[in-house]
Design a protein around this motif. Structure first.
Motif, PDB file in Angstrom:
ATOM      1  N   ASN A 220     -19.758 -16.662 -10.291  1.00 57.46           N
ATOM      2  CA  ASN A 220     -20.597 -16.925  -9.124  1.00 57.46           C
ATOM      3  C   ASN A 220     -20.706 -15.615  -8.347  1.00 57.46           C
ATOM      4  N   PRO A 221     -21.905 -15.034  -8.237  1.00 58.57           N
ATOM      5  CA  PRO A 221     -22.070 -13.751  -7.527  1.00 58.57           C
ATOM      6  C   PRO A 221     -21.530 -13.780  -6.095  1.00 58.57           C
ATOM      7  N   GLN A 222     -21.516 -14.977  -5.476  1.00 57.97           N
ATOM      8  CA  GLN A 222     -21.012 -15.097  -4.108  1.00 57.97           C
ATOM      9  C   GLN A 222     -19.503 -14.826  -4.023  1.00 57.97           C
ATOM     10  N   LEU A 223     -18.827 -14.952  -5.168  1.00 60.81           N
ATOM     11  CA  LEU A 223     -17.377 -14.740  -5.199  1.00 60.81           C
ATOM     12  C   LEU A 223     -16.998 -13.312  -5.600  1.00 60.81           C
ATOM     13  N   VAL A 224     -18.001 -12.503  -5.886  1.00 58.75           N
ATOM     14  CA  VAL A 224     -17.743 -11.093  -6.229  1.00 58.75           C
ATOM     15  C   VAL A 224     -17.787 -10.285  -4.941  1.00 58.75           C
ATOM     16  N   ARG A 225     -16.666  -9.671  -4.597  1.00 61.03           N
ATOM     17  CA  ARG A 225     -16.559  -8.963  -3.319  1.00 61.03           C
ATOM     18  C   ARG A 225     -17.218  -7.591  -3.381  1.00 61.03           C
ATOM     19  N   PRO A 226     -17.768  -7.129  -2.274  1.00 61.53           N
ATOM     20  CA  PRO A 226     -18.202  -5.731  -2.195  1.00 61.53           C
ATOM     21  C   PRO A 226     -16.968  -4.824  -2.289  1.00 61.53           C
ATOM     22  N   ASN A 227     -17.143  -3.648  -2.866  1.00 57.91           N
ATOM     23  CA  ASN A 227     -16.058  -2.657  -2.946  1.00 57.91           C
ATOM     24  C   ASN A 227     -14.791  -3.221  -3.583  1.00 57.91           C
ATOM     25  N   GLU A 228     -14.958  -4.046  -4.608  1.00 56.96           N
ATOM     26  CA  GLU A 228     -13.802  -4.644  -5.280  1.00 56.96           C
ATOM     27  C   GLU A 228     -12.966  -3.568  -5.946  1.00 56.96           C
ATOM     28  N   ASN A 229     -11.685  -3.549  -5.633  1.00 58.59           N
ATOM     29  CA  ASN A 229     -10.752  -2.621  -6.274  1.00 58.59           C
ATOM     30  C   ASN A 229     -10.379  -3.199  -7.629  1.00 58.59           C
ATOM     31  N   LEU A 230     -10.616  -2.445  -8.716  1.00 62.73           N
ATOM     32  CA  LEU A 230     -10.467  -3.027 -10.038  1.00 62.73           C
ATOM     33  C   LEU A 230      -9.024  -3.187 -10.487  1.00 62.73           C
ATOM     34  N   LYS A 231      -8.126  -2.317 -10.028  1.00 61.55           N
ATOM     35  CA  LYS A 231      -6.746  -2.392 -10.508  1.00 61.55           C
ATOM     36  C   LYS A 231      -5.782  -2.046  -9.389  1.00 61.55           C
ATOM     37  N   VAL A 232      -4.877  -2.978  -9.085  1.00 60.23           N
ATOM     38  CA  VAL A 232      -3.881  -2.774  -8.038  1.00 60.23           C
ATOM     39  C   VAL A 232      -2.512  -3.226  -8.551  1.00 60.23           C
ATOM     40  N   ILE A 233      -1.566  -2.308  -8.585  1.00 55.35           N
ATOM     41  CA  ILE A 233      -0.187  -2.615  -8.976  1.00 55.35           C
ATOM     42  C   ILE A 233       0.737  -1.877  -8.017  1.00 55.35           C
ATOM     43  N   GLY A 234       1.770  -2.560  -7.550  1.00 55.24           N
ATOM     44  CA  GLY A 234       2.677  -1.964  -6.584  1.00 55.24           C
ATOM     45  C   GLY A 234       4.030  -1.613  -7.168  1.00 55.24           C
ATOM     46  N   SER A 235       4.786  -0.858  -6.399  1.00 53.83           N
ATOM     47  CA  SER A 235       6.175  -0.540  -6.725  1.00 53.83           C
ATOM     48  C   SER A 235       7.090  -1.192  -5.692  1.00 53.83           C
ATOM     49  N   TYR A 236       8.125  -1.896  -6.165  1.00 57.22           N
ATOM     50  CA  TYR A 236       9.086  -2.520  -5.246  1.00 57.22           C
ATOM     51  C   TYR A 236      10.415  -1.760  -5.222  1.00 57.22           C
ATOM     52  N   GLN A 237      10.415  -0.506  -5.657  1.00 50.45           N
ATOM     53  CA  GLN A 237      11.656   0.247  -5.775  1.00 50.45           C
ATOM     54  C   GLN A 237      12.350   0.476  -4.429  1.00 50.45           C
ATOM     55  N   LYS A 238      11.578   0.606  -3.356  1.00 48.16           N
ATOM     56  CA  LYS A 238      12.202   0.854  -2.051  1.00 48.16           C
ATOM     57  C   LYS A 238      13.061  -0.331  -1.618  1.00 48.16           C
ATOM     58  N   ILE A 239      12.502  -1.535  -1.656  1.00 44.30           N
ATOM     59  CA  ILE A 239      13.278  -2.700  -1.221  1.00 44.30           C
ATOM     60  C   ILE A 239      14.391  -3.016  -2.219  1.00 44.30           C
ATOM     61  N   LYS A 240      14.180  -2.718  -3.485  1.00 46.13           N
ATOM     62  CA  LYS A 240      15.247  -2.915  -4.474  1.00 46.13           C
ATOM     63  C   LYS A 240      16.416  -1.984  -4.190  1.00 46.13           C
ATOM     64  N   LYS A 241      16.108  -0.715  -3.912  1.00 46.27           N
ATOM     65  CA  LYS A 241      17.158   0.270  -3.654  1.00 46.27           C
ATOM     66  C   LYS A 241      17.921  -0.045  -2.373  1.00 46.27           C
ATOM     67  N   GLU A 242      17.209  -0.444  -1.328  1.00 45.78           N
ATOM     68  CA  GLU A 242      17.854  -0.645  -0.034  1.00 45.78           C
ATOM     69  C   GLU A 242      18.513  -2.019   0.113  1.00 45.78           C
ATOM     70  N   LEU A 243      17.882  -3.060  -0.461  1.00 44.14           N
ATOM     71  CA  LEU A 243      18.365  -4.419  -0.207  1.00 44.14           C
ATOM     72  C   LEU A 243      18.694  -5.205  -1.475  1.00 44.14           C
ATOM     73  N   GLY A 244      18.423  -4.617  -2.638  1.00 41.89           N
ATOM     74  CA  GLY A 244      18.747  -5.291  -3.891  1.00 41.89           C
ATOM     75  C   GLY A 244      17.762  -6.362  -4.315  1.00 41.89           C
ATOM     76  N   TRP A 245      16.590  -6.426  -3.658  1.00 39.44           N
ATOM     77  CA  TRP A 245      15.607  -7.449  -4.026  1.00 39.44           C
ATOM     78  C   TRP A 245      14.765  -7.001  -5.202  1.00 39.44           C
ATOM     79  N   GLN A 246      14.488  -7.942  -6.090  1.00 36.68           N
ATOM     80  CA  GLN A 246      13.471  -7.750  -7.119  1.00 36.68           C
ATOM     81  C   GLN A 246      12.935  -9.123  -7.513  1.00 36.68           C
ATOM     82  N   PRO A 247      11.697  -9.189  -7.987  1.00 37.27           N
ATOM     83  CA  PRO A 247      11.128 -10.491  -8.360  1.00 37.27           C
ATOM     84  C   PRO A 247      11.867 -11.091  -9.550  1.00 37.27           C
ATOM     85  N   GLU A 248      12.033 -12.414  -9.520  1.00 45.42           N
ATOM     86  CA  GLU A 248      12.776 -13.100 -10.571  1.00 45.42           C
ATOM     87  C   GLU A 248      11.941 -14.132 -11.325  1.00 45.42           C
ATOM     88  N   ILE A 249      10.887 -14.640 -10.693  1.00 46.61           N
ATOM     89  CA  ILE A 249      10.115 -15.735 -11.291  1.00 46.61           C
ATOM     90  C   ILE A 249       8.964 -15.173 -12.118  1.00 46.61           C
TER      91      ILE A 249
END
Length: 267
Positions: A220-249
């Motif tokens: 549906n063209p109405q669901l296609v956003r302007p300026n869509e960012n094609l690829k987004v991946i993050g790093s969680y190393q900061k919170i892992k290093k400081e607090l020991g959190w990492q995703p489990e599920i």
């Protein structure tokens, strides 16, 4: 209460005397921000400013978690991935601009007024119970409806399926927020993400397999956003290093639980 109402906000802070505030109040749909940019900005910035200003005036020592978004990063190129907290912000939607404004206000109130504020840039989170205005929940609801209706026309409505996003289960997100409220460093910002990217068309394939039907996506063209960012991946190393959190599920568990949720909700 309406957090734009200073009197009501002041009264609730007086009566409750919070030790911790988890600030989630917002219009959280990027798509909605394109249609209603004024409402998006006011609800994502002014309510936060009103809240922290009341806390400043009261000289409250409560800890505040200001929840932001990966949308703040804006348009990025693949060589810059995964995104760390040091990556420059280039917001590319009204929603993202509002979130950057909230983060900048957080820094000002933490650095200049000594408010105890910790910030996040939370990537796309998913889980059972999420409204169907969000992409994965929308897919799941449509798949469940097709499964129950046993229609020969197995089409589901989608936006751009070539985008790659970093999805993290909301139950992991909750654990991260708790750790940040208890132990996060004041004035710091933390990514909350899975560290993995998945293309949306593969999400549909995984859910189709889980529910046992084949579907035909219809854009549906109405669901296609302007300026869509094609690829987004993050790093969680900061919170892992400081607090020991990492995703489990795992993503498969998230998708199965989301489908299960809609199977109980859909007639």
């Amino acid at each position: 209460i309406d957090l734009l109402n200073r009197t009501d906000t002041d009264k609730i802070l007086d009566s409750f005397q919070p030790e911790y505030i988890l600030h989630l109040a917002s219009i959280s749909s990027v798509a909605q921000s394109w249609h209603h940019p004024l409402d998006s900005f006011v609800n994502n910035t002014s309510i936060f400013l009103n809240l922290v200003e009341q806390i400043r005036l009261k000289n409250s020592k409560c800890r505040i978690l200001s929840v932001g978004s990966s949308e703040e990063f804006g348009e990025v190129v693949e060589k810059e991935l995964p995104l760390t907290e040091e990556h420059p912000l280039k917001p590319a939607s009204p929603y993202a601009v509002a979130r950057v404004s909230q983060e900048m206000l957080s820094k000002i109130y933490a650095d200049s007024f000594s408010l105890n504020i910790i910030m996040t840039r939370s990537f796309n989170h998913i889980g059972p119970g999420q409204r169907d205005v969000f992409v994965i929940s929308s897919f799941a609801k449509q798949l469940v409806q097709l499964s129950k209706n046993k229609s020969s026309d197995n089409k589901i409505t989608t936006g751009n399926l070539s985008v790659i996003r970093d999805f993290v289960d909301v139950r992991d997100v909750v654990k991260a927020y708790y750790l940040l409220l208890k132990k996060g460093r004041c004035g710091e910002v933390y990514n909350i993400c899975s560290g993995k990217g998945i293309i949306l068309k593969d999400i549909i394939s995984k859910m189709s397999e889980l529910i046992g039907i084949k579907v035909e996506p219809e854009v549906n063209p109405q669901l296609v956003r302007p300026n869509e960012n094609l690829k987004v991946i993050g790093s969680y190393q900061k919170i892992k290093k400081e607090l020991g959190w990492q995703p489990e599920i795992a993503i498969e568990k998230s998708l199965a639980d989301i489908l299960g949720y809609w199977q109980t909700k859909t007639e």
